[in-house]
Design a protein around this motif. Structure first.
Motif, PDB file in Angstrom:
ATOM      1  N   MET A  13       0.826  -1.203   0.000  1.00 16.70           N
ATOM      2  CA  MET A  13       0.000   0.000   0.000  1.00 16.70           C
ATOM      3  C   MET A  13       0.866   1.262   0.000  1.00 16.70           C
ATOM      4  SD  MET A  13      -3.353  -0.805   2.332  1.00 16.70           S
ATOM      5  CE  MET A  13      -4.029   0.784   1.887  1.00 16.70           C
ATOM      6  N   ARG A  14       2.009   1.184   0.668  1.00 14.97           N
ATOM      7  CA  ARG A  14       2.918   2.330   0.647  1.00 14.97           C
ATOM      8  C   ARG A  14       3.436   2.588  -0.775  1.00 14.97           C
ATOM      9  NH1 ARG A  14       5.592   4.712   4.896  1.00 14.97           N
ATOM     10  NH2 ARG A  14       5.106   2.957   6.263  1.00 14.97           N
ATOM     11  N   LYS A  15       3.721   1.496  -1.501  1.00 13.75           N
ATOM     12  CA  LYS A  15       4.175   1.641  -2.888  1.00 13.75           C
ATOM     13  C   LYS A  15       3.057   2.210  -3.761  1.00 13.75           C
ATOM     14  CE  LYS A  15       7.602  -2.069  -2.551  1.00 13.75           C
ATOM     15  NZ  LYS A  15       7.983  -3.439  -2.988  1.00 13.75           N
ATOM     16  N   ALA A  16       1.846   1.689  -3.578  1.00 16.41           N
ATOM     17  CA  ALA A  16       0.698   2.214  -4.331  1.00 16.41           C
ATOM     18  C   ALA A  16       0.469   3.672  -3.990  1.00 16.41           C
ATOM     19  CB  ALA A  16      -0.551   1.387  -4.018  1.00 16.41           C
ATOM     20  N   GLY A  17       0.615   4.010  -2.708  1.00 12.73           N
ATOM     21  CA  GLY A  17       0.419   5.385  -2.279  1.00 12.73           C
ATOM     22  C   GLY A  17       1.451   6.331  -2.863  1.00 12.73           C
ATOM     23  N   LYS A  18       2.692   5.880  -2.970  1.00 13.73           N
ATOM     24  CA  LYS A  18       3.737   6.730  -3.535  1.00 13.73           C
ATOM     25  C   LYS A  18       3.469   7.006  -5.016  1.00 13.73           C
ATOM     26  CE  LYS A  18       8.739   7.265  -3.826  1.00 13.73           C
ATOM     27  NZ  LYS A  18      10.063   6.687  -3.449  1.00 13.73           N
ATOM     28  N   ILE A  19       3.001   5.978  -5.727  1.00 10.95           N
ATOM     29  CA  ILE A  19       2.650   6.174  -7.136  1.00 10.95           C
ATOM     30  C   ILE A  19       1.490   7.152  -7.262  1.00 10.95           C
ATOM     31  CG2 ILE A  19       1.725   5.031  -9.199  1.00 10.95           C
ATOM     32  CD1 ILE A  19       3.239   2.488  -8.240  1.00 10.95           C
ATOM     33  N   SER A  20       0.480   6.953  -6.427  1.00 11.84           N
ATOM     34  CA  SER A  20      -0.690   7.821  -6.470  1.00 11.84           C
ATOM     35  C   SER A  20      -0.333   9.256  -6.121  1.00 11.84           C
ATOM     36  CB  SER A  20      -1.757   7.285  -5.507  1.00 11.84           C
ATOM     37  OG  SER A  20      -2.940   8.033  -5.596  1.00 11.84           O
ATOM     38  N   GLN A  21       0.528   9.439  -5.119  1.00 10.99           N
ATOM     39  CA  GLN A  21       0.910  10.787  -4.717  1.00 10.99           C
ATOM     40  C   GLN A  21       1.766  11.476  -5.785  1.00 10.99           C
ATOM     41  OE1 GLN A  21       1.565  14.332  -2.760  1.00 10.99           O
ATOM     42  NE2 GLN A  21      -0.030  12.801  -2.416  1.00 10.99           N
ATOM     43  N   THR A  22       2.670  10.730  -6.413  1.00  8.48           N
ATOM     44  CA  THR A  22       3.483  11.333  -7.472  1.00  8.48           C
ATOM     45  C   THR A  22       2.606  11.720  -8.658  1.00  8.48           C
ATOM     46  OG1 THR A  22       5.403  10.022  -6.788  1.00  8.48           O
ATOM     47  CG2 THR A  22       5.484  11.028  -8.962  1.00  8.48           C
ATOM     48  N   ALA A  23       1.637  10.864  -8.988  1.00 11.33           N
ATOM     49  CA  ALA A  23       0.701  11.204 -10.066  1.00 11.33           C
ATOM     50  C   ALA A  23      -0.067  12.469  -9.724  1.00 11.33           C
ATOM     51  CB  ALA A  23      -0.260  10.041 -10.310  1.00 11.33           C
ATOM     52  N   LEU A  24      -0.446  12.607  -8.454  1.00 10.05           N
ATOM     53  CA  LEU A  24      -1.173  13.799  -8.019  1.00 10.05           C
ATOM     54  C   LEU A  24      -0.284  15.040  -8.108  1.00 10.05           C
ATOM     55  CD1 LEU A  24      -3.807  14.929  -6.819  1.00 10.05           C
ATOM     56  CD2 LEU A  24      -2.904  14.381  -4.549  1.00 10.05           C
ATOM     57  N   LYS A  25       0.977  14.891  -7.748  1.00  4.37           N
ATOM     58  CA  LYS A  25       1.923  16.000  -7.844  1.00  4.37           C
ATOM     59  C   LYS A  25       2.078  16.451  -9.297  1.00  4.37           C
ATOM     60  CE  LYS A  25       6.719  17.181  -6.630  1.00  4.37           C
ATOM     61  NZ  LYS A  25       7.288  17.358  -7.975  1.00  4.37           N
ATOM     62  N   LEU A  26       2.216  15.489 -10.208  1.00  4.97           N
ATOM     63  CA  LEU A  26       2.338  15.820 -11.624  1.00  4.97           C
ATOM     64  C   LEU A  26       1.074  16.500 -12.138  1.00  4.97           C
ATOM     65  CD1 LEU A  26       4.024  12.540 -12.903  1.00  4.97           C
ATOM     66  CD2 LEU A  26       5.108  14.784 -12.678  1.00  4.97           C
ATOM     67  N   ALA A  27      -0.073  16.014 -11.688  1.00  2.88           N
ATOM     68  CA  ALA A  27      -1.338  16.626 -12.101  1.00  2.88           C
ATOM     69  C   ALA A  27      -1.421  18.063 -11.611  1.00  2.88           C
ATOM     70  CB  ALA A  27      -2.508  15.806 -11.560  1.00  2.88           C
ATOM     71  N   GLY A  28      -1.016  18.287 -10.361  1.00  2.04           N
ATOM     72  CA  GLY A  28      -1.053  19.642  -9.821  1.00  2.04           C
ATOM     73  C   GLY A  28      -0.139  20.586 -10.573  1.00  2.04           C
ATOM     74  N   GLU A  29       1.020  20.094 -10.994  1.00  3.39           N
ATOM     75  CA  GLU A  29       1.957  20.922 -11.750  1.00  3.39           C
ATOM     76  C   GLU A  29       1.397  21.302 -13.120  1.00  3.39           C
ATOM     77  OE1 GLU A  29       5.399  18.463 -11.768  1.00  3.39           O
ATOM     78  OE2 GLU A  29       6.035  19.054  -9.747  1.00  3.39           O
ATOM     79  N   ALA A  30       0.448  20.506 -13.607  1.00  6.10           N
ATOM     80  CA  ALA A  30      -0.152  20.777 -14.919  1.00  6.10           C
ATOM     81  C   ALA A  30      -1.329  21.740 -14.843  1.00  6.10           C
ATOM     82  CB  ALA A  30      -0.607  19.466 -15.559  1.00  6.10           C
TER      83      ALA A  30
END
Length: 250
Positions: A13-30
């Motif tokens: 779940m920590r690995k899934a969470g890190k992927i999800s959070q990085t995707a969210l960070k990239l989305a926010g930057e866009a």
């Protein structure tokens, strides 16, 4: 039924969470004026799949995209579209889940598009603070009502309202598991928190009244009075040492 996670499951779940959070960070930057919500969704899907994971939302209950992108008075479940073009002053709630080796990480954040009004800034600040106050209560021996009360007391003291129709939830091998995690409640009431529980705490806070309605597409949920709404979320593990945010970058 509430499922307590093993140390191996928490690691996934920590690995899934890190992927999800990085995707969210990239989305926010866009998030910029002139960008469509469809373009942001494309960024999210490409990153999640590149990391060997699956977008949790894509096809879930028939949802047609990898991210829920909700602008201004849209509370949650906004469907990305080429026709929704962001403009300066918008606030943009982005909700993303990633499933990695059978376990989900679920998180959301509301981003300002360029310079936003002082009223919008205050709403975002209050909702974010409410999230972390709720997380602070996610400790063994506490109850779900302690989490909800912490969120509710903080945002209502600032004359905002907490959405009642939608709440947080357990998360793990399923995107939505027991228990439900309201953003309102009474201290000392509700399910007792135990080590191994994993929950998504996600305040949805309106600048106006708490009422919402769902549009004809069956997904897009807006404030009844047209007021702004903000949405922040983390996936949190209950541990003997207190809450651990699984959707947080190192």
């Amino acid at each position: 039924m509430i499922v307590l996670k093993t140390s191996r499951e928490l690691s996934l779940m920590r690995k899934a969470g890190k992927i999800s959070q990085t995707a969210l960070k990239l989305a926010g930057e866009a998030v910029e004026p002139g960008v469509s919500t469809w373009e942001i969704d494309k960024i999210v899907r490409q990153y999640i799949e590149k990391m060997g994971a699956v977008p949790s939302f894509l096809g879930y209950g028939g949802f047609p995209a990898s991210a829920c992108i909700s602008v201004n008075d849209v509370v949650i479940h906004g469907i990305p579209s080429k026709s929704i073009i962001l403009k300066k002053g918008d606030i943009v709630g982005i909700d993303i889940g990633a499933c990695y080796e059978g376990f989900h990480g679920d998180n959301a954040w509301t981003f300002p598009c360029g310079e936003v009004s002082e009223e919008a800034k205050a709403l975002l600040d209050a909702t974010e603070k409410g999230l972390f106050l709720g997380i602070e209560q996610a400790r063994p021996g506490n109850r779900l009502g302690d989490i909800g009360h912490a969120v509710q007391a903080y945002v209502e003291a600032r004359n905002y309202s907490v959405v009642r129709e939608f709440v947080g939830h357990g998360v793990g091998a399923k995107l939505h598991e027991d228990p439900s995690v309201p953003n309102y409640g009474t201290p000392g009431r509700g399910v007792r928190l135990l080590p191994g529980m994993t929950i998504a705490i996600e305040p949805m806070v309106n600048r106006g009244k708490c009422g919402v309605r769902i549009l004809q597409d069956g997904w897009t949920t807006v404030t009844q009075d047209g007021s702004l709404s903000a949405h922040f979320e983390h996936t949190v593990a209950i541990t003997p040492d207190g809450p651990v945010i699984l959707t947080q970058l190192d």
